[in-house]
Scaffold this active site. Structure first.
Site, PDB file in Angstrom:
ATOM      1  N   ASP A   1      37.966  18.678   1.259  1.00 22.53           N
ATOM      2  CA  ASP A   1      37.711  17.272   1.581  1.00 22.53           C
ATOM      3  C   ASP A   1      38.899  16.348   1.329  1.00 22.53           C
ATOM      4  O   ASP A   1      38.800  15.147   1.579  1.00 22.53           O
ATOM      5  CB  ASP A   1      36.500  16.758   0.782  1.00 22.53           C
ATOM      6  CG  ASP A   1      35.201  17.252   1.383  1.00 22.53           C
ATOM      7  OD1 ASP A   1      35.099  17.293   2.614  1.00 22.53           O
ATOM      8  OD2 ASP A   1      34.280  17.586   0.608  1.00 22.53           O
TER       9      ASP A   1
ATOM     10  N   ASP B   1      31.893  20.044   9.207  1.00 27.41           N
ATOM     11  CA  ASP B   1      32.569  18.852   8.679  1.00 27.41           C
ATOM     12  C   ASP B   1      34.082  19.076   8.519  1.00 27.41           C
ATOM     13  O   ASP B   1      34.882  18.147   8.610  1.00 27.41           O
ATOM     14  CB  ASP B   1      32.021  18.438   7.298  1.00 27.41           C
ATOM     15  CG  ASP B   1      30.544  18.695   7.100  1.00 27.41           C
ATOM     16  OD1 ASP B   1      29.992  19.570   7.782  1.00 27.41           O
ATOM     17  OD2 ASP B   1      29.946  18.031   6.250  1.00 27.41           O
TER      18      ASP B   1
HETATM   19  N1  GLY Z   1      30.817  16.240   4.411  1.00 22.68           N
HETATM   20  C1  GLY Z   1      29.572  16.068   3.790  1.00 22.68           C
HETATM   21  C2  GLY Z   1      28.613  15.260   4.554  1.00 22.68           C
HETATM   22  O1  GLY Z   1      28.797  14.920   5.694  1.00 22.68           O
HETATM   23  O2  GLY Z   1      27.586  14.958   3.951  1.00 22.68           O
END
Ligand code: GLY
Length: 400
Positions: free
Chosen positions: A117, A176
């Site tokens: 992330d 994601d």
């Molecule tokens: N990347 C985590 C979410 O979208 O909750």
């Protein structure tokens, strides 16, 4: 009969509430965008005063005021990103100083190899900061983050690993993760290594092969065998079911593939983006804001996810500008405008709620009973970004 009349009156009232301000011309759209950005900036100004501590990163408003995380929370880059946009709107040095303060709080993330992330965390903060200030220190932090991020790439799988918290033998990759490739593409062409570009392309290709379903939807998580790259399981963590279509995952895919096409010019990524966008658009309910999962079991008695709508709108706007076919381009532009028109209404803005976010009605994880039907910071970030994108498109087409 009486019930029918009451239902008619309610529908009419709701309809006028949603449509009373529906902009028709480009100039009406620009007025709506400017008013909405002013509202966003005012909310962010209040949030700065309330939170004050720049090592605390606003994440959601559940009960009362902003709940914050430390710099290691995956959402930490969005608040500084929103502050950079506030500086861009206002050109006010106050917002620049605040954006710098909260961005500085993320400095250690360039060495954080425990998550994928860092793309979100560092590119929304330092990335916007560099775009607006050209501060060379920001650039070197982004380059170091890319170096750290690619340490999670496994050539056997052809992907960057998403999570470390599952079984140590598992190699989970979530849709994601497409979003975090943007930092690698940018870093590669701004003084970084060619290898970072290749890794981003490989990750995107592996994800097309294994994540993308024929109908344009996708599962949330794929577990790979880290030695052979074999797909072990296609599952969900935040969606309704393994074979459902989690709305925010779909939005990450739309945005991620559009961005990957922008960065590579490779048509297979444009096709992936179109396919994911078409699924998203054709499965929207009447107000163009999706339920938290397109196949949530109790629709229409399920919460909406404004964050999925905002992320997808931003991606679809960019897609509209990358499609050469004018009809297709118009189709995507209209779809994004319809989403934004609803988000920019009192149905989704926090105007009457006293909350200090911009948007309300997002869902973090319905299966985890966490962050259900509340404001979440990434909705604000992508909503503001999409307002910027739409304004640029409108200004461009009207020649101003
Ligand atoms: N990347 C985590 C979410 O979208 O909750």
């Amino acid at each position: 009969m009486k019930r029918t009349i009451i239902a008619f009156i309610i529908c009419f009232a709701l309809g006028s509430l949603m449509c009373s301000k529906a902009p028709k011309t480009d100039s009406e759209w620009i007025t709506l965008i400017d008013e909405t950005l002013d509202f966003a900036v005012s909310q962010l100004g209040k949030s700065i005063e309330i939170v004050q501590d720049s090592t605390a990163f606003p994440r959601n408003v559940d009960k009362g005021e902003w709940y914050t995380t430390n710099a290691y929370g995956w959402t930490s880059g969005f608040f500084p990103g929103c502050l950079w946009y506030s500086y861009e709107v206002t050109q006010d040095d106050y917002f620049k100083k605040q954006a710098e303060r909260w961005t500085d709080g993320l400095i250690e993330q360039q060495f954080n190899d425990g998550t994928h992330d860092t793309g979100f965390m560092v590119f929304c903060s330092y990335g916007n900061g560099y775009r607006l200030t050209k501060n060379p220190a920001y650039k070197s932090i982004i380059l170091q983050t890319a170096e750290t991020l690619v340490s999670r790439f496994n050539p056997n799988v052809g992907c960057i690993k998403s999570w470390d918290w599952m079984n140590p033998d598992d190699f989970p990759v979530i849709i994601d993760n497409m979003m975090n490739l943007e930092l690698l593409f940018w870093a590669s062409k701004n003084g970084g290594k060619k290898e970072w570009y290749d890794i981003a392309v490989k990750h995107a290709d592996t994800t097309i092969k294994n994540h993308l379903r024929e109908d344009g939807s996708c599962p949330h998580v794929i577990k790979y065998d880290s030695n052979t790259g074999e797909v072990l399981e296609k599952i969900t963590q935040q969606g309704a079911a393994d074979n459902s279509a989690w709305s925010r995952g779909q939005a990450w895919g739309v945005y991620g593939y559009t961005m990957t096409y922008r960065e590579t010019g490779e048509f297979r990524f444009l096709e992936a983006a179109k396919s994911m966008a078409d699924f998203f658009i054709t499965h929207l309910p009447n107000d163009n804001v999706p339920y938290w999962d397109f196949y949530a079991p109790n629709i229409p008695k399920e919460p909406k996810d404004a964050s999925a709508a905002a992320i997808a709108a931003s991606g679809i706007l960019e897609l509209s500008q990358l499609c050469e076919d004018p009809e297709l381009s118009q189709k995507y532009l209209d779809a994004a405008k319809q989403i934004l028109q609803n988000l920019a209404s009192n149905a989704y803005l926090t105007k009457k709620s006293g909350k200090h976010s911009v948007l309300d009605h997002c869902v973090g994880s319905k299966p985890g009973d966490s962050e259900v039907d509340i404001p979440i910071i990434y909705a604000d970030y992508y909503f503001i970004e999409s307002l910027f994108r739409l304004k640029a498109i409108l200004n461009d087409t009207s020649g101003s």
